[in-house]
Design a protein around this motif. Structure first.
Motif, PDB file in Angstrom:
ATOM      1  N   ALA A 282       0.838  -1.200   0.000  1.00  0.00           N
ATOM      2  CA  ALA A 282       0.000   0.000   0.000  1.00  0.00           C
ATOM      3  C   ALA A 282       0.874   1.251   0.000  1.00  0.00           C
ATOM      4  N   LEU A 283       1.969   1.230   0.769  1.00  0.00           N
ATOM      5  CA  LEU A 283       2.893   2.360   0.758  1.00  0.00           C
ATOM      6  C   LEU A 283       3.514   2.562  -0.616  1.00  0.00           C
ATOM      7  N   PHE A 284       3.899   1.461  -1.266  1.00  0.00           N
ATOM      8  CA  PHE A 284       4.455   1.559  -2.617  1.00  0.00           C
ATOM      9  C   PHE A 284       3.431   2.120  -3.594  1.00  0.00           C
ATOM     10  N   ALA A 285       2.197   1.648  -3.507  1.00  0.00           N
ATOM     11  CA  ALA A 285       1.158   2.114  -4.419  1.00  0.00           C
ATOM     12  C   ALA A 285       0.879   3.602  -4.219  1.00  0.00           C
ATOM     13  N   LEU A 286       0.840   4.039  -2.961  1.00  0.00           N
ATOM     14  CA  LEU A 286       0.629   5.466  -2.695  1.00  0.00           C
ATOM     15  C   LEU A 286       1.815   6.295  -3.176  1.00  0.00           C
ATOM     16  N   ALA A 287       3.024   5.805  -2.949  1.00  0.00           N
ATOM     17  CA  ALA A 287       4.209   6.537  -3.393  1.00  0.00           C
ATOM     18  C   ALA A 287       4.267   6.631  -4.907  1.00  0.00           C
ATOM     19  N   SER A 288       3.905   5.553  -5.597  1.00  0.00           N
ATOM     20  CA  SER A 288       3.939   5.594  -7.060  1.00  0.00           C
ATOM     21  C   SER A 288       2.894   6.545  -7.623  1.00  0.00           C
ATOM     22  N   LEU A 289       1.783   6.728  -6.916  1.00  0.00           N
ATOM     23  CA  LEU A 289       0.764   7.665  -7.385  1.00  0.00           C
ATOM     24  C   LEU A 289       1.094   9.100  -6.995  1.00  0.00           C
ATOM     25  N   LEU A 290       1.418   9.322  -5.734  1.00  0.00           N
ATOM     26  CA  LEU A 290       1.548  10.688  -5.228  1.00  0.00           C
ATOM     27  C   LEU A 290       2.941  11.280  -5.395  1.00  0.00           C
ATOM     28  N   LEU A 291       3.970  10.490  -5.253  1.00  0.00           N
ATOM     29  CA  LEU A 291       5.327  11.011  -5.299  1.00  0.00           C
ATOM     30  C   LEU A 291       6.016  10.801  -6.646  1.00  0.00           C
ATOM     31  N   LEU A 292       5.666   9.746  -7.343  1.00  0.00           N
ATOM     32  CA  LEU A 292       6.347   9.402  -8.595  1.00  0.00           C
ATOM     33  C   LEU A 292       5.495   9.693  -9.828  1.00  0.00           C
ATOM     34  N   ASP A 293       4.522  10.565  -9.686  1.00  0.00           N
ATOM     35  CA  ASP A 293       3.698  11.035 -10.806  1.00  0.00           C
ATOM     36  C   ASP A 293       2.981   9.884 -11.523  1.00  0.00           C
ATOM     37  N   ASP A 294       2.249   9.089 -10.752  1.00  0.00           N
ATOM     38  CA  ASP A 294       1.454   7.978 -11.291  1.00  0.00           C
ATOM     39  C   ASP A 294       2.316   6.973 -12.051  1.00  0.00           C
ATOM     40  N   PHE A 295       3.392   6.564 -11.412  1.00  0.00           N
ATOM     41  CA  PHE A 295       4.367   5.635 -11.986  1.00  0.00           C
ATOM     42  C   PHE A 295       3.800   4.226 -12.064  1.00  0.00           C
ATOM     43  N   ALA A 296       4.099   3.533 -13.150  1.00  0.00           N
ATOM     44  CA  ALA A 296       3.728   2.125 -13.295  1.00  0.00           C
ATOM     45  C   ALA A 296       4.956   1.346 -13.756  1.00  0.00           C
ATOM     46  N   LEU A 297       5.152   0.163 -13.210  1.00  0.00           N
ATOM     47  CA  LEU A 297       6.326  -0.641 -13.548  1.00  0.00           C
ATOM     48  C   LEU A 297       6.308  -1.139 -14.987  1.00  0.00           C
ATOM     49  N   TRP A 298       5.134  -1.352 -15.540  1.00  0.00           N
ATOM     50  CA  TRP A 298       5.032  -1.946 -16.869  1.00  0.00           C
ATOM     51  C   TRP A 298       5.107  -0.904 -17.977  1.00  0.00           C
ATOM     52  N   GLY A 299       5.261   0.356 -17.662  1.00  0.00           N
ATOM     53  CA  GLY A 299       5.337   1.411 -18.672  1.00  0.00           C
ATOM     54  C   GLY A 299       4.296   2.475 -18.396  1.00  0.00           C
ATOM     55  N   GLU A 300       3.895   3.145 -19.431  1.00  0.00           N
ATOM     56  CA  GLU A 300       2.919   4.221 -19.285  1.00  0.00           C
ATOM     57  C   GLU A 300       1.532   3.656 -18.991  1.00  0.00           C
ATOM     58  N   LYS A 301       0.868   4.261 -18.010  1.00  0.00           N
ATOM     59  CA  LYS A 301      -0.489   3.849 -17.682  1.00  0.00           C
ATOM     60  C   LYS A 301      -1.452   4.433 -18.707  1.00  0.00           C
ATOM     61  N   ILE A 302      -2.238   3.578 -19.300  1.00  0.00           N
ATOM     62  CA  ILE A 302      -3.228   4.029 -20.277  1.00  0.00           C
ATOM     63  C   ILE A 302      -4.579   4.194 -19.599  1.00  0.00           C
ATOM     64  N   GLN A 303      -4.894   3.280 -18.699  1.00  0.00           N
ATOM     65  CA  GLN A 303      -6.166   3.332 -17.988  1.00  0.00           C
ATOM     66  C   GLN A 303      -5.916   3.633 -16.515  1.00  0.00           C
ATOM     67  N   TYR A 304      -6.943   4.086 -15.847  1.00  0.00           N
ATOM     68  CA  TYR A 304      -6.946   4.352 -14.404  1.00  0.00           C
ATOM     69  C   TYR A 304      -5.888   5.374 -14.008  1.00  0.00           C
ATOM     70  N   GLN A 305      -5.680   6.374 -14.849  1.00  0.00           N
ATOM     71  CA  GLN A 305      -4.753   7.443 -14.482  1.00  0.00           C
ATOM     72  C   GLN A 305      -5.371   8.243 -13.343  1.00  0.00           C
ATOM     73  N   GLY A 306      -4.555   8.554 -12.373  1.00  0.00           N
ATOM     74  CA  GLY A 306      -5.037   9.254 -11.196  1.00  0.00           C
ATOM     75  C   GLY A 306      -5.572   8.332 -10.118  1.00  0.00           C
TER      76      GLY A 306
END
Length: 186
Positions: free
Chosen positions: A81-105
């Motif tokens: 949960a901490l990683f998921a929050l950090a990837s959204l709030l601190l890393l500008d909606d970061f995804a490991l598999w590349g650019e997020k196409i769906q569920y941005q934000g």
């Protein structure tokens, strides 16, 4: 549970001579299954699930091991949960598999679907609540006369409440209505 792979094995045995109409061609099939190789893989997968279930029963047969495993799973869900929050709030909606196409934000972590993450976090939140209630119950058993009435939580309980809050916050950031509702009901 053993009936499902048994029926799958019956479907792949070459005991039948069944007429099959496929794309206008008149053919016969020796098996009940349309694709015996995939049916065999499904049977092996289901047998793997049954073996995993039996291993879990064996591991969880002792309360001490079950409680230790519950703590490991809860800490892992909290870290996730901490990683998921950090990837959204601190890393500008970061995804490991590349650019997020769906569920941005929305928080997705390493999941592609936010609803799957919400289900995962909801199970972890329910597990954390159960561990918290168990800890406070054990505290009451040790002190039956009420000297520690549990009104002031100790540091371990505060850490547990904070962890559950982090998981709940990540759950809210998934923006999954059904995941939130299932977690609340759980």
């Amino acid at each position: 549970a053993l009936a499902v792979p048994f029926v799958g094995l019956i479907q792949i045995l070459p005991l039948f001579n069944i007429p099959v109409l496929a794309a206008g061609l008149d053919m016969t099939s020796a098996t009940l299954s349309v694709d015996p190789q995939r049916t065999l893989l499904a049977v092996l997968r289901i047998l793997g699930y049954i073996a995993f279930f039996m291993l879990c029963l064996e591991v969880l047969s002792q309360q001490r091991r079950a409680e230790r495993l519950a703590w490991v799973v809860f800490v892992a869900v909290c870290a996730y949960a901490l990683f998921a929050l950090a990837s959204l709030l601190l890393l500008d909606d970061f995804a490991l598999w590349g650019e997020k196409i769906q569920y941005q934000g929305s928080t997705t972590g390493t999941f592609i679907n936010r609803n799957s993450l919400a289900t995962f976090l909801g199970m972890g939140m329910c597990l954390g609540l159960g561990l918290t209630l168990n800890r406070s119950y054990q505290k009451r058993i040790r002190d039956p006369y009420g000297r520690h009435r549990g009104l002031i939580p100790d540091m371990n309980q505060l850490l547990l409440f904070t962890s559950i809050g982090i998981i709940g916050l990540a759950l809210l950031y998934t923006q999954s209505r059904l995941g939130l509702m299932a977690s609340v009901v759980g």
